[in-house]
Design a protein around this motif. Structure first.
Motif, mmCIF file in Angstrom:
data_model
loop_
_atom_site.group_PDB
_atom_site.id
_atom_site.type_symbol
_atom_site.label_atom_id
_atom_site.label_comp_id
_atom_site.label_asym_id
_atom_site.label_seq_id
_atom_site.Cartn_x
_atom_site.Cartn_y
_atom_site.Cartn_z
ATOM 1 N N GLU A 145 0.836 -1.202 0.000
ATOM 2 C CA GLU A 145 0.000 0.000 0.000
ATOM 3 C C GLU A 145 0.871 1.252 0.000
ATOM 4 N N PRO A 146 0.506 2.263 -0.801
ATOM 5 C CA PRO A 146 1.307 3.490 -0.831
ATOM 6 C C PRO A 146 1.045 4.388 0.372
ATOM 7 N N VAL A 147 2.114 5.047 0.826
ATOM 8 C CA VAL A 147 2.012 6.089 1.848
ATOM 9 C C VAL A 147 2.526 7.360 1.191
ATOM 10 N N TRP A 148 1.611 8.206 0.742
ATOM 11 C CA TRP A 148 1.966 9.375 -0.054
ATOM 12 C C TRP A 148 2.581 10.464 0.809
ATOM 13 N N ALA A 149 3.653 11.060 0.324
ATOM 14 C CA ALA A 149 4.321 12.129 1.073
ATOM 15 C C ALA A 149 3.379 13.301 1.329
ATOM 16 N N SER A 150 2.491 13.554 0.381
ATOM 17 C CA SER A 150 1.555 14.678 0.516
ATOM 18 C C SER A 150 0.376 14.338 1.422
ATOM 19 N N GLY A 151 0.251 13.071 1.800
ATOM 20 C CA GLY A 151 -0.846 12.657 2.663
ATOM 21 C C GLY A 151 -2.009 12.030 1.931
ATOM 22 N N ARG A 152 -2.063 12.155 0.615
ATOM 23 C CA ARG A 152 -3.148 11.532 -0.141
ATOM 24 C C ARG A 152 -2.724 11.351 -1.595
ATOM 25 N N ARG A 153 -3.392 10.451 -2.269
ATOM 26 C CA ARG A 153 -3.102 10.166 -3.667
ATOM 27 C C ARG A 153 -3.367 11.407 -4.527
ATOM 28 N N PRO A 154 -2.433 11.750 -5.432
ATOM 29 C CA PRO A 154 -2.725 12.837 -6.371
ATOM 30 C C PRO A 154 -3.978 12.503 -7.185
ATOM 31 N N ALA A 155 -4.826 13.463 -7.420
ATOM 32 C CA ALA A 155 -6.117 13.213 -8.074
ATOM 33 C C ALA A 155 -5.940 12.603 -9.462
ATOM 34 N N TRP A 156 -4.839 12.922 -10.138
ATOM 35 C CA TRP A 156 -4.637 12.443 -11.512
ATOM 36 C C TRP A 156 -4.008 11.051 -11.569
ATOM 37 N N PHE A 157 -3.505 10.521 -10.447
ATOM 38 C CA PHE A 157 -2.696 9.306 -10.469
ATOM 39 C C PHE A 157 -3.600 8.068 -10.470
ATOM 40 N N PRO A 158 -3.628 7.287 -11.554
ATOM 41 C CA PRO A 158 -4.532 6.132 -11.634
ATOM 42 C C PRO A 158 -4.035 4.950 -10.805
ATOM 43 N N GLU A 159 -4.934 4.312 -10.079
ATOM 44 C CA GLU A 159 -4.570 3.147 -9.273
ATOM 45 C C GLU A 159 -4.057 2.003 -10.146
ATOM 46 N N GLU A 160 -4.469 1.973 -11.402
ATOM 47 C CA GLU A 160 -4.002 0.936 -12.315
ATOM 48 C C GLU A 160 -2.492 1.014 -12.552
ATOM 49 N N PHE A 161 -1.887 2.146 -12.224
ATOM 50 C CA PHE A 161 -0.450 2.337 -12.425
ATOM 51 C C PHE A 161 0.318 2.436 -11.108
ATOM 52 N N ASP A 162 -0.225 1.890 -10.042
ATOM 53 C CA ASP A 162 0.499 1.948 -8.767
ATOM 54 C C ASP A 162 1.786 1.145 -8.792
ATOM 55 N N TRP A 163 1.967 0.249 -9.770
ATOM 56 C CA TRP A 163 3.257 -0.436 -9.896
ATOM 57 C C TRP A 163 4.380 0.558 -10.186
ATOM 58 N N VAL A 164 4.048 1.719 -10.733
ATOM 59 C CA VAL A 164 5.053 2.761 -10.982
ATOM 60 C C VAL A 164 5.768 3.143 -9.690
ATOM 61 N N ILE A 165 5.051 3.135 -8.578
ATOM 62 C CA ILE A 165 5.617 3.511 -7.278
ATOM 63 C C ILE A 165 5.887 2.281 -6.406
ATOM 64 N N GLY A 166 5.937 1.115 -7.035
ATOM 65 C CA GLY A 166 6.285 -0.097 -6.317
ATOM 66 C C GLY A 166 5.184 -0.666 -5.456
ATOM 67 N N CYS A 167 3.923 -0.376 -5.806
ATOM 68 C CA CYS A 167 2.798 -0.820 -4.989
ATOM 69 C C CYS A 167 1.843 -1.696 -5.790
ATOM 70 N N THR A 168 0.953 -2.362 -5.076
ATOM 71 C CA THR A 168 -0.038 -3.225 -5.703
ATOM 72 C C THR A 168 -1.023 -2.363 -6.489
ATOM 73 N N TYR A 169 -1.301 -2.765 -7.709
ATOM 74 C CA TYR A 169 -2.102 -1.930 -8.599
ATOM 75 C C TYR A 169 -3.506 -2.504 -8.786
ATOM 76 N N LYS A 170 -4.411 -1.655 -9.205
ATOM 77 C CA LYS A 170 -5.796 -2.058 -9.470
ATOM 78 C C LYS A 170 -5.814 -2.984 -10.683
ATOM 79 N N GLY A 171 -6.481 -4.111 -10.533
ATOM 80 C CA GLY A 171 -6.528 -5.086 -11.609
ATOM 81 C C GLY A 171 -6.080 -6.452 -11.155
ATOM 82 N N LEU A 172 -5.335 -6.501 -10.043
ATOM 83 C CA LEU A 172 -4.967 -7.795 -9.474
ATOM 84 C C LEU A 172 -6.171 -8.389 -8.745
ATOM 85 N N PRO A 173 -6.434 -9.667 -8.905
ATOM 86 C CA PRO A 173 -7.564 -10.268 -8.186
ATOM 87 C C PRO A 173 -7.275 -10.341 -6.698
ATOM 88 N N PRO A 174 -8.314 -10.258 -5.869
ATOM 89 C CA PRO A 174 -8.116 -10.274 -4.420
ATOM 90 C C PRO A 174 -7.895 -11.679 -3.889
#
Length: 362
Positions: A123-152
């Motif tokens: 899970e990401p811990v954003w320096a700003s305290g929250r996810r940037p509004a433009w940043f898609p969860e589908e690309f969370d692998w960019v920041i080394g985190c689990t991304y949207k699209g993986l089955p639970p």
């Protein structure tokens, strides 16, 4: 539940992350399933190694050692593997903290003797305290985190994500260690892909091997402020394309891109549709997320095209690197700028398309 004995390897390289390193070690020492040992592998930074050695000189469960190979994350992990004593070796990023049951969830996965690797949810811990509004969860692998699209739940996958992963020692004995020349080298370039290449190599060496992700094995990964900006997003997705070209060259496009095809044809179009719907409903960031997904795909495609041309022109030079005792020689690429980490795209269990038995939800 049997006790596999888990060694934890944390690769470190800079004193700028001092507090993060201490927090990572503390989270391992607080596990409900105790680690056999924690190894801090220092990447060619004598000052940091000496400082850590002093900090943990009175502890029996934490060892500090230098990277015995070339600079970079892959060689550091190989050093930790060779020095560890556990039947299972787990890897934790130096800027992440693990939840209390992290190792317990890994250990549960190894109750099945076919399981060679178990990863978790990051899970990401954003320096700003929250996810940037433009940043898609589908690309969370960019920041080394689990991304949207993986089955639970607990599911079978092609590859685990290296910052939150574990392997049986016998996996390295069968396939060798991490290939150097691929992984991240400090803050110089946003590289990676070493865990993808290793996992594909492992399943080739052991066709019966089962690799899992259990989303209850949770870590929290700090995302520094520069990585919240689109410039990093663009650079990282471009490097991803370069990396995928190298992996496809090494293991073949069929295996190297199998999971990515589902990701690009199903997960990302659905993300664009959600973003456009949110934009029509005047919800913040909808258009930005849709645009970022399109930009990320185009950037990765450009990197892949260039990487493929380079590989065809120059070939891929390999040379053997040291591996843990009992492993087969692996090879490292000397191709310039090999590229970045591939997301750990998940696949349902072979045959039935259902999650591996014992799955749960975080």
């Amino acid at each position: 539940m049997t006790d596999p004995g888990i060694s934890v390897v944390i690769c470190v390289y800079t004193e700028d992350r001092w507090e993060d390193i201490l927090a990572a070690v503390s989270s391992v020492r607080a596990q409900s399933y105790p680690a056999l040992e924690t190894l801090l592998v220092v990447d060619h930074n004598p000052a940091l190694k000496d400082r850590l050695a002093r900090a943990y000189e009175d502890t029996e469960d934490v060892r500090v050692l230098p990277n015995a190979g070339p600079r970079g994350l892959s060689a550091g992990r190989n050093t930790g593997i060779a020095a560890s004593h556990g039947e299972v070796i787990a890897f934790l990023d130096d800027d992440a903290v693990a939840e209390r049951d992290w190792l317990r969830r890994f250990a549960e996965g190894y109750a099945d003797p076919r399981v060679m690797a178990v990863g978790g949810r990051t899970e990401p811990v954003w320096a700003s305290g929250r996810r940037p509004a433009w940043f898609p969860e589908e690309f969370d692998w960019v920041i080394g985190c689990t991304y949207k699209g993986l089955p639970p739940g607990r599911v079978r996958v092609r590859n685990v994500l290296g910052g939150n992963a574990s392997f049986r020692r016998t996996a390295f004995e069968a396939a060798g260690g991490f290939a150097t020349g691929i992984g991240r080298d400090g803050d110089r370039r946003p590289l990676g892909c070493e865990e993808t290449e290793l996992c594909i190599r492992l399943t080739r060496a052991r066709p019966d091997a089962v690799l899992l992700i259990d989303d209850r094995a949770v870590i929290h990964h700090r995302v520094p402020a520069p990585r919240e900006h689109f410039a990093y997003f663009r650079t990282r997705t471009y490097a991803e394309g370069l990396s995928k070209a190298l992996v496809a060259r090494s293991v073949g496009a069929g295996e190297g891109l199998r999971s990515e095809r589902r990701y690009t044809t199903r997960v990302l179009p659905a993300g664009v549709a959600r973003g456009l719907r949110d934009a029509l409903l005047a919800r913040p960031g909808g258009a930005g997320r849709a645009g970022a997904i399109v930009a990320g795909v185009l950037s990765a495609a450009g990197g892949y095209a260039l990487g493929t041309l380079r590989a065809r022109r120059n070939g891929t030079a390999f040379s053997p690197v040291p591996v843990p005792e009992g492993g087969e020689p692996i090879r490292r690429s000397t191709e310039p700028e090999p590229g970045a980490a591939a997301p750990a795209h998940a696949e349902r269990a072979r045959g039935g398309g259902e999650p591996a038995r014992g799955g749960g939800h975080g």
